[in-house]
Design an enzyme around this catalytic site. Structure first.
Site, short mmCIF file in Angstrom:
data_model
loop_
_atom_site.label_atom_id
_atom_site.label_comp_id
_atom_site.label_asym_id
_atom_site.label_seq_id
_atom_site.Cartn_x
_atom_site.Cartn_y
_atom_site.Cartn_z
CG ASP A 1 46.78 111.33 2.21
OD1 ASP A 1 47.43 111.13 1.16
OD2 ASP A 1 45.93 112.21 2.33
CB SER B 1 47.17 118.47 -9.13
OG SER B 1 47.19 117.07 -9.31
CE LYS C 1 44.24 115.17 1.19
NZ LYS C 1 45.62 114.72 1.49
N GLY D 1 57.46 115.65 0.52
CA GLY D 1 56.09 115.21 0.28
C GLY D 1 55.95 114.41 -1.00
N GLY E 1 49.56 121.24 11.73
CA GLY E 1 48.43 121.09 10.82
C GLY E 1 47.54 119.94 11.24
CB ALA E 2 44.75 119.60 13.28
N GLY E 3 44.45 119.28 9.66
CA GLY E 3 43.47 119.02 8.61
C GLY E 3 43.50 117.57 8.17
NE ARG F 1 41.90 122.08 11.50
CZ ARG F 1 42.10 122.39 10.21
NH1 ARG F 1 41.23 121.96 9.30
NH2 ARG F 1 43.10 123.16 9.86
#
Length: 571
Positions: A389, A302, A351, A538, A426-428, A454
């Site tokens: 986000d 982070s 999340k 990002g 990505g499906a988080g 997911r």
């Protein structure tokens, strides 16, 4: 906003040094001073062929700032630090040899220093360190410390009662006594820990020190409770990455010393000196400082503290933002329920799971099914979940397309994403934000995820399509499609990897976005750039969502240009 205090904290910053010669120690002392340390700790047991009287005189006569002199022996704390690193595959078995000089960098059991203070510490083998001589020799060393004018002498609790009378200050010496104790595990009950503190205080010590090995961030609350209620100055912290906030938040709760490592000499659970001085600015913390942090696992990647903390100070807001390695969400929110802990960013992998612990959830976050920001409402203490986000990621992609004039020649379209194929990997939590954002702009969403179930669930929520993750390698996109990675693949330290998109298909994507922001330009983005695609890091999403978080945390308006400048300089 809360007012940023003008009076500086009395907490000092100590840099542990582990040179193999007295000359190297002196050189490192000057480096530590230049990097902002108030005091240094010198590990005598790291010095080869150490000659007590000769070397102590040299070090004390050449110090550019106050020093803590430490000589460890045996096993406990230093070996524990190595075990933490060995278990995470950062050390080899050869490096685990505690007789080697490599043992040096991993100590943190140091002590409070005021103004021009020095401290001599020699530990018997049963208490931890390298010293393996007899007790008579060790006692002579402590007497030598007093003779040479060391301001502070550290005694283990086991021997403190026997030596306090002999080593107490006299008209010939101003040496003061620190009584310390190391706990291999945190004591289960607060009462037991309090009894230990009372016992340490009863020795007549000028300062007491408690070092623990917390296995969960929630155990640190006991330390935070002890510090402000102690009758004598207390140094209390936990080792390891889960103990990091015990260092960072020490000044808020009244701690007298914080440890910081010099450049090139990192220690697990010890922040870097430049971060303490430049990012955290711990000297401005006080009891009223509000605590914010990133709830994540892992958390070491982070860069939030590098952005949020300077912005808090710039806007005169009395807050601190810290990384929080959380293992159990339920236990975490139960323990840290006080108003001192005012809000959180939420990262991988929490999340979606964190929504269970929110008292209220903003409609956008509810529809997305993911929360990346939590604010503790001051009026009633309820936890309110938000998602910053979604707009952060989608506007970053839209703005990049607009800069390159990619509007499909249709000026009336409300978004350059309208009608485009949006390929999402990505499906988080981050993936859900991107999917809902793309849908809201009229894009056609296609989702790949290792968990096909997911992926199908998210596809149904955004009227999109899902495909098995293994199909990604051979997938042929439409010309001009958008590719977005919402997985941690490619994140530091695994920077040589990327999602399995065929290299020859990258030229068919008009834009490639990667939610990973460490490193700034991932392998996926490098390959896409080589293929001629527009790339969006990002970092841009991180910046925009952080601006939204700042607004929620403080109730004010984020300083856009100030935050962007930090990102450009530090990321």
């Amino acid at each position: 906003m809360g007012s940023l205090g003008l009076l500086k904290s009395t907490t000092m910053i100590c840099a542990p040094l582990m040179g193999h010669s007295v000359e190297q120690m002196v050189g490192d002392m000057y480096k530590a001073k230049a990097q902002g340390a108030d005091v240094v700790e010198l590990r005598l047991d790291c010095i080869k062929n150490f000659k007590p009287r000769q070397d102590l005189k040299f070090l004390l006569n050449n110090k550019p700032l106050p020093v803590v002199i430490v000589c460890r022996c045996g096993f406990s704390l230093v070996y524990l630090q190595l075990m933490l690193m060995y278990s995470s595959h950062k050390l080899t078995s050869k490096e685990m040899d505690y007789s080697s000089p490599f043992m040096g960098p991993f100590n943190k059991r140091t002590n409070f220093v005021l103004n021009m203070m020095h401290k001599i510490l020699m530990r018997p083998k049963w208490e931890g360190g390298h010293y393996e001589g007899d007790e008579c020799t060790r006692m002579e060393a402590l007497r030598l410390a007093k003779e040479l004018g060391a301001d502070y002498i550290d005694l283990e609790l086991k021997v403190a009662s026997d030596l306090m009378e002999e080593l107490k200050p006299s008209r010939h010496s101003s040496s003061k006594i620190i009584v310390s104790c190391f706990l291999d595990t945190m004591i289960s009950a607060k009462e037991d820990l309090s009894h230990l503190i009372v016992r340490m205080q009863s020795t007549g010590a000028d300062i007491i020190k408690l070092v623990a090995n917390a296995t969960n961030i929630t155990e640190l609350s006991r330390i935070f409770h002890l510090v402000p209620h102690c009758q004598v100055p207390l140094i209390a912290y936990s080792v390891g990455e889960r103990g990091l906030i015990s260092q960072l938040l020490g000044p808020k709760f009244g701690g007298v010393l914080v440890y910081g490592s010099i450049e090139g000499n990192s220690v697990p659970g010890v922040p870097a000196l430049d971060h303490l001085k430049q990012a955290y600015k711990i000297e401005y913390m006080d009891a009223e400082t509000k605590v914010f942090g990133l709830i994540s696992k892992p958390v070491g990647h982070s860069k939030g503290p590098l952005l949020h903390n300077p912005t808090f100070r710039h806007m005169g807001f009395n807050g601190i933002y810290v990384p929080m390695l959380v293992d159990d969400l339920k236990e975490f929110f139960s323990v840290y329920s006080s108003p001192d802990f005012a809000g959180y960013s939420v990262g991988i992998p929490y999340k979606e799971a964190v929504m269970e612990f929110c008292d209220e959830i903003h409609p956008l976050a509810q529809s997305i099914g993911a929360v990346n920001t939590i604010v503790k409402r001051s009026s009633d203490g309820k936890l309110v979940g938000y998602n910053t986000d979604c707009e952060a990621s989608i506007t970053a992609i839209e703005d990049a397309l607009k800069v390159y004039g990619c509007t499909n020649g249709q000026a009336l379209l409300r978004s350059p994403l309208t009608g485009k194929l949006f390929v999402l990997v990505g499906a988080g939590g981050a993936g859900r934000a991107l999917a809902f954002g793309a849908k809201s702009r009229g894009a056609r969403v296609l989702i790949f995820d290792i968990d096909f179930g997911r992926a199908k669930s998210l596809a149904q929520a955004v009227s999109g399509e899902a495909r098995p993750f293994e199909d990604l390698l051979h997938f042929q996109p439409e010309k001009g499609s958008i590719l977005a990675n919402a997985t941690p693949i490619g994140m530091h330290p695994n920077t040589d990897t990327r999602i399995p998109v065929a290299e020859e298909t990258l030229r068919d994507y008009r834009l490639v976005f990667d939610a990973v922001y460490t490193p700034r330009k991932t392998k996926l983005l490098k390959d896409a750039d080589d293929a001629g695609a527009i790339i969006v890091s990002g970092v841009e999403m991180f910046l925009r969502q952080a601006m939204g978080q700042f607004n929620l945390f403080t109730g004010g308006q984020a300083p856009v240009e100030f935050m962007r400048k930090i990102v450009l300089e530090k990321f």
